[in-house]
Design an enzyme around this catalytic site. Structure first.
Site, PDB file in Angstrom:
ATOM      1  N   GLU A  44      -4.177  -8.899   0.201  1.00  0.00           N
ATOM      2  CA  GLU A  44      -4.737  -8.626   1.532  1.00  0.00           C
ATOM      3  C   GLU A  44      -6.241  -8.493   1.390  1.00  0.00           C
ATOM      4  OE1 GLU A  44      -2.409  -5.844   3.874  1.00  0.00           O
ATOM      5  OE2 GLU A  44      -4.258  -5.189   4.817  1.00  0.00           O
ATOM      6  N   GLU A  66       0.807  -1.228   0.000  1.00  0.00           N
ATOM      7  CA  GLU A  66       0.000   0.000   0.000  1.00  0.00           C
ATOM      8  C   GLU A  66       0.838   1.275   0.000  1.00  0.00           C
ATOM      9  OE1 GLU A  66      -3.091  -0.054   2.938  1.00  0.00           O
ATOM     10  OE2 GLU A  66      -4.019  -1.815   2.049  1.00  0.00           O
TER      11      GLU A  66
HETATM   12  C1  GAL Z   1      -4.319  -2.490   5.342  1.00  0.00           C
HETATM   13  C2  GAL Z   1      -2.850  -2.485   5.725  1.00  0.00           C
HETATM   14  C3  GAL Z   1      -2.611  -3.333   6.949  1.00  0.00           C
HETATM   15  C4  GAL Z   1      -3.603  -2.967   8.018  1.00  0.00           C
HETATM   16  C5  GAL Z   1      -4.973  -3.201   7.488  1.00  0.00           C
HETATM   17  C6  GAL Z   1      -6.074  -2.971   8.498  1.00  0.00           C
HETATM   18  O1  GAL Z   1      -4.634  -1.521   4.470  1.00  0.00           O
HETATM   19  O2  GAL Z   1      -2.101  -3.000   4.662  1.00  0.00           O
HETATM   20  O3  GAL Z   1      -1.329  -3.135   7.427  1.00  0.00           O
HETATM   21  O4  GAL Z   1      -3.415  -1.645   8.365  1.00  0.00           O
HETATM   22  O5  GAL Z   1      -5.182  -2.322   6.404  1.00  0.00           O
HETATM   23  O6  GAL Z   1      -7.315  -3.183   7.905  1.00  0.00           O
END
Ligand code: GAL
Length: 836
Positions: free
Chosen positions: A537, A460
């Site tokens: 993710e 990100e």
């Molecule tokens: C994502 C990020 C993670 C965590 C997560 C929480 O965007 O990559 O590290 O912050 O959100 O939802």
């Protein structure tokens, strides 16, 4: 990310982004202990654990007078050898003795800061006082003395850190040796010139955790192992022994390379030998390189190849490993050697088929995980890595993403041994020298690990994927090129919370999407049909273990359908990623709850609630959704608990996760109907609460396959202890996980019990941490006391070096519960070779 939280981003609208299944046998095999890194050295090399016998004190981030006087004068670094705290005679008698790994952050009290900026910084650390505003708890000093024999003169003596948080300065015998400025990559220093041979030596290490690397709890201190390696002046280059395999039919061909370094003043002629063994220790090939010159103070690359007929391939179901014993000799004398573990397998992300392991489609059923655990913070004993993986494997998780940093070696080894695939991710997405050094360390260190199926160069980077797309593409291209150079066998990805149309995405082999599956992946696939895609993710579902009501006053999230604004329940994201052949699968955020980044609530929440299991590894209800659809064996899980005193007659939502065909629900023996289970879904009823028993019967056709009950319990009356293992090793490192549970006077679990308990550990073990999985618990992780949270708590007990018995006892502080005790055998075990 230090100052901006996810909520800020969402609020300002800046960015909205952000079965292969193991049987019991494989689980048991994987839980057996792993080979220790110290056993990888071949004589004359010695690799000694340097974890034991340190002393620790806090320094100070802004006042040199409270920082051992470091920085009091202008001339600290002007002349070599003048640092008195790293010399004999310096008084450290008031320092605290301890062994590594050590995380001092987890020992600190929780602190609240009412200013907006302060709160944002402390939230990241799980409300532990670290940062420039907390100078008295952000700097730590480690010190110890050690002997080096006169006979060691001429050897190359190196101190190697697997990782420390974060800015490290190393001093030996008054001399400044070097520094490291990141929290995750390993680093090492050659001490040979600075040592006193035939006498006492002193090492002092200043660790400064004032700055962070991430936006999550990162710990503080020397939280991974430290090694002292002694080798010959002619030796193998660090992480340069590489084994690559290609499969041709039923034969694997191994390409073997190594680098020999010569630190002598004259050139030498060397040859390298590889002995390949299978997991049973049977030699399957022995090969040698031709002899070659290695110049004085120079190096040379050696190579050979070896066929392995009928190789036993590595996969989640069959995590077969091989070893290569690599030795270098000159004039018939062995000068150095190491054992490298590797596996034979192919791994490929494909635009149409998703992901193929050994040529067969495997859906990635993955979880992202940070590296901390209840009780110990970031300083995990090796056995805990195994425990954590076994919890994830139990629900059918076949892959982990090391978000967002280079993992500890033991996490990778545990994955290799238990058959869990990995997306291995570096911390810093940057092609500057530090970013490239971190990337190189990760790839060189782990490129032989069969579990790693893909490298990730970042997560990100919203500027590099959007407003700074031009630079993003260049930075990513430089990083990807280096990945391919160091490891041509693996593809490279990065996790993007955007449409993947520009910037960093242009440079990678595999497209990683974070969240927003309804918006981007289908569209992307239609317009880029040749680019492989993975859910780098997903999910960010939220739930509090054992809670069924979302209550902002108590900082709880219900266990049915909680998810972050940008997230999805397990059912929602898996219905997307699990149903499209061209998608490789995905990694849910997160397997375990972790400290820091408390979401969705702030203080007094000190941890996130994203975990599928809590910080101790106790499953939340979502765990069983995955178990039903990620594993093939029949499973059935009924929730909530049935203790709703005061809600008689009111509707309670009753859900069942199962992979069976239909489920019939009963309340106190009365059928409430049978429902068919939708594929990748669940069944649910509204039930007017009456105390007693709810029961779910799961059917395949007309046969009842599984039955689960929840029974209304009385108040807590007694405790019960159980352990993950019955015996552990007397090596001073091994740990046993103790589960503490409350039952009523009829032996029924009490799912709401919150009694405050006290623990006693005696005999061949010591308590090193406690937890209960409550994201809102401000009790110390180091006290031998803890409240139950919804009926459960955990004690982590470490073996001493003495074989014998560990006695563990738990009682309620107010004496109202019948106490419980359990003992664990500590069996004689080889201790690792260590500097003592
Ligand atoms: C994502 C990020 C993670 C965590 C997560 C929480 O965007 O990559 O590290 O912050 O959100 O939802």
């Amino acid at each position: 990310m230090v100052q901006i939280t996810r909520r800020d981003l969402v609020a300002t609208g800046v960015a909205l982004s952000a079965p292969a299944l193991l049987g019991r046998q494989a689980l048991a095999a994987a839980n057996a202990s792993m080979p220790a890194a110290a056993e990888n050295a071949i004589a004359p090399r010695e690799q000694l654990l340097f974890d034991v016998g340190w002393k620790f004190t806090f320094g100070h981030g802004s006042d040199p007078a409270k920082d051992l006087g470091f920085g009091m004068g202008q001339g600290d670094f002007a002349k070599t050898g003048e640092f008195s705290f790293a010399k004999l005679g310096f008084d450290d008698s008031a320092w605290r003795p301890l062994d590594l790994p050590h995380d001092w952050a987890v020992e600190l009290p929780f602190v609240k800061d009412d200013t907006a900026k302060g709160d944002s910084q402390l939230r990241s650390h799980g409300y532990k006082p670290l940062g420039r505003r907390y100078p008295e708890t952000s700097v730590g000093w480690y010190r110890r003395e050690f002997d080096i024999a006169a006979a060691e003169l001429g050897r190359r003596i190196v101190i190697a850190f697997d990782g420390a948080f974060r800015d490290v300065l190393v001093f030996v015998n008054g001399c400044f040796i070097g520094r490291n400025t990141n929290g995750y990559a390993p680093f090492q220093f050659d001490l040979s010139d600075f040592l006193v041979y035939g006498g006492k030596n002193v090492i002092a290490i200043r660790v400064d955790a004032s700055f962070g690397d991430g936006w999550f709890y990162e710990g503080a201190g020397i939280y991974r192992h430290v090694w002292l390696t002694k080798s010959d002046a002619v030796h193998l280059g660090r992480w340069e022994s590489v084994v690559r395999s290609t499969l041709n039919g039923d034969t694997a061909s191994l390409a073997l390379t190594a680098i020999v370094e010569n630190r002598e003043a004259v050139a030498t002629r060397a040859k390298v030998t590889w002995v390949i063994r299978d997991a049973a220790g049977t030699t399957v090939a022995t090969v040698q390189s031709p002899e070659q010159d290695v110049p004085a103070d120079g190096l040379a690359e050696f190579s050979a190849s070896a066929p392995v007929p009928h190789p036993l391939l590595w996969s989640p179901q069959t995590p077969n490993l091989y070893t290569a014993a690599v030795t270098v000799s000159t004039g018939g004398k062995q000068r150095d050697g190491e054992i490298v573990s590797f596996g034979i397998r192919t791994a490929e992300f494909d635009a149409n088929k998703g992901f193929l392991l050994n040529g067969e489609v495997v859906k990635i059923q993955g979880t992202c995980n940070h590296q901390d655990h209840a009780g110990v913070g970031a300083a995990l004993p090796d056995a805990l890595q195994n425990f954590r993986l076994s919890v994830l494997r139990e629900m059918g998780c076949n892959a982990v993403r090391t978000s967002h940093n280079m993992p500890a070696p033991e996490w990778v080894e545990a994955c290799d041994h238990s058959g869990v695939m990995m997306m291995c991710e570096t911390r810093l997405m940057n092609s500057n020298p530090e970013g490239m050094a971190q990337l190189e360390a990760m790839i060189k260190r782990y490129r032989n690990a069969p579990s790693i199926i893909i490298w990730s160069i970042g997560n990100e980077e919203w500027l590099l994927q959007d407003k700074m797309a031009e630079q993003g593409e260049k930075i990513a291209a430089t990083m990807v090129r280096r990945c391919h150079e160091l490891d041509p066998t693996r593809q490279v990805t990065t996790a993007v919370n955007g449409d993947n149309e520009k910037g960093v995405s242009e440079a990678v082999d595999v497209i990683g999407f974070n969240y927003n599956e309804e918006k981007w992946p289908d569209k992307f696939h239609a317009s880029h049909p040749k680019r492989p895609v993975v859910g780098s993710e997903t999910s960010s579902a939220l739930s509090t273990r054992g809670e069924y009501i979302t209550d902002p006053k108590r900082n709880t999230v219900n266990s049915y359908d909680g998810a972050a604004d940008w997230g999805k329940t397990p059912e929602a994201w898996w219905n997307f990623y699990g149903t499209r052949d061209w998608l490789a699968g995905g990694f849910a955020w997160t397997g375990f709850d972790y400290r820091g980044e408390p979401t969705p609530y702030g203080w007094p929440s000190i941890s996130s609630q994203f975990g599928i299991v809590d910080m101790c590894g106790f499953p939340k209800d979502y765990f069983y959704y995955y178990k039903a659809w990620w594993r093939k064996e029949p499973s059935l899980h009924l929730f909530p608990h049935w203790n709703w005193q005061g809600k008689e007659g009111q509707d309670v939502a009753v859900w069942v996760y199962t992979n069976l065909e239909s489920v019939e629900l009963f309340l106190n023996g009365r059928s409430l109907g049978r429902q068919n289970v939708p594929h990748l879904g669940h069944v649910q009823w509204k039930v007017a609460y009456q105390p007693g028993v709810i029961e779910a019967r799961g059917y395949k056709g007309d046969t009842i396959v599984l039955v689960e009950k929840r029974e209304t319990s009385g108040g807590a009356a007694r405790l019960r202890l159980s352990t993950d293992r019955k015996e552990i090793n007397a090596d001073g490192e091994d740990v046993v996980l103790v589960r503490v549970e409350a039952f009523d006077s009829h032996g029924r679990p009490v799912p709401t019990a919150g009694n405050k308990l006290a623990f006693r550990v005696s005999g061949s073990g010591r308590l090193i941490g406690v937890g209960n999985g409550d994201p809102n618990c401000l009790e110390s992780d180091k006290d031998p006391r803890r409240s139950l949270f919804n009926g459960l708590a955990q004690i982590i007990v470490q073996a001493t070096n003495q074989p014998g018995i560990i006695h563990i006892a738990a009682a309620s502080e107010d004496g109202t519960l019948t106490p419980a005790a359990i003992s664990v055998r500590v069996k004689p075990a080889k201790r690792r070779l260590a500097v003592r």
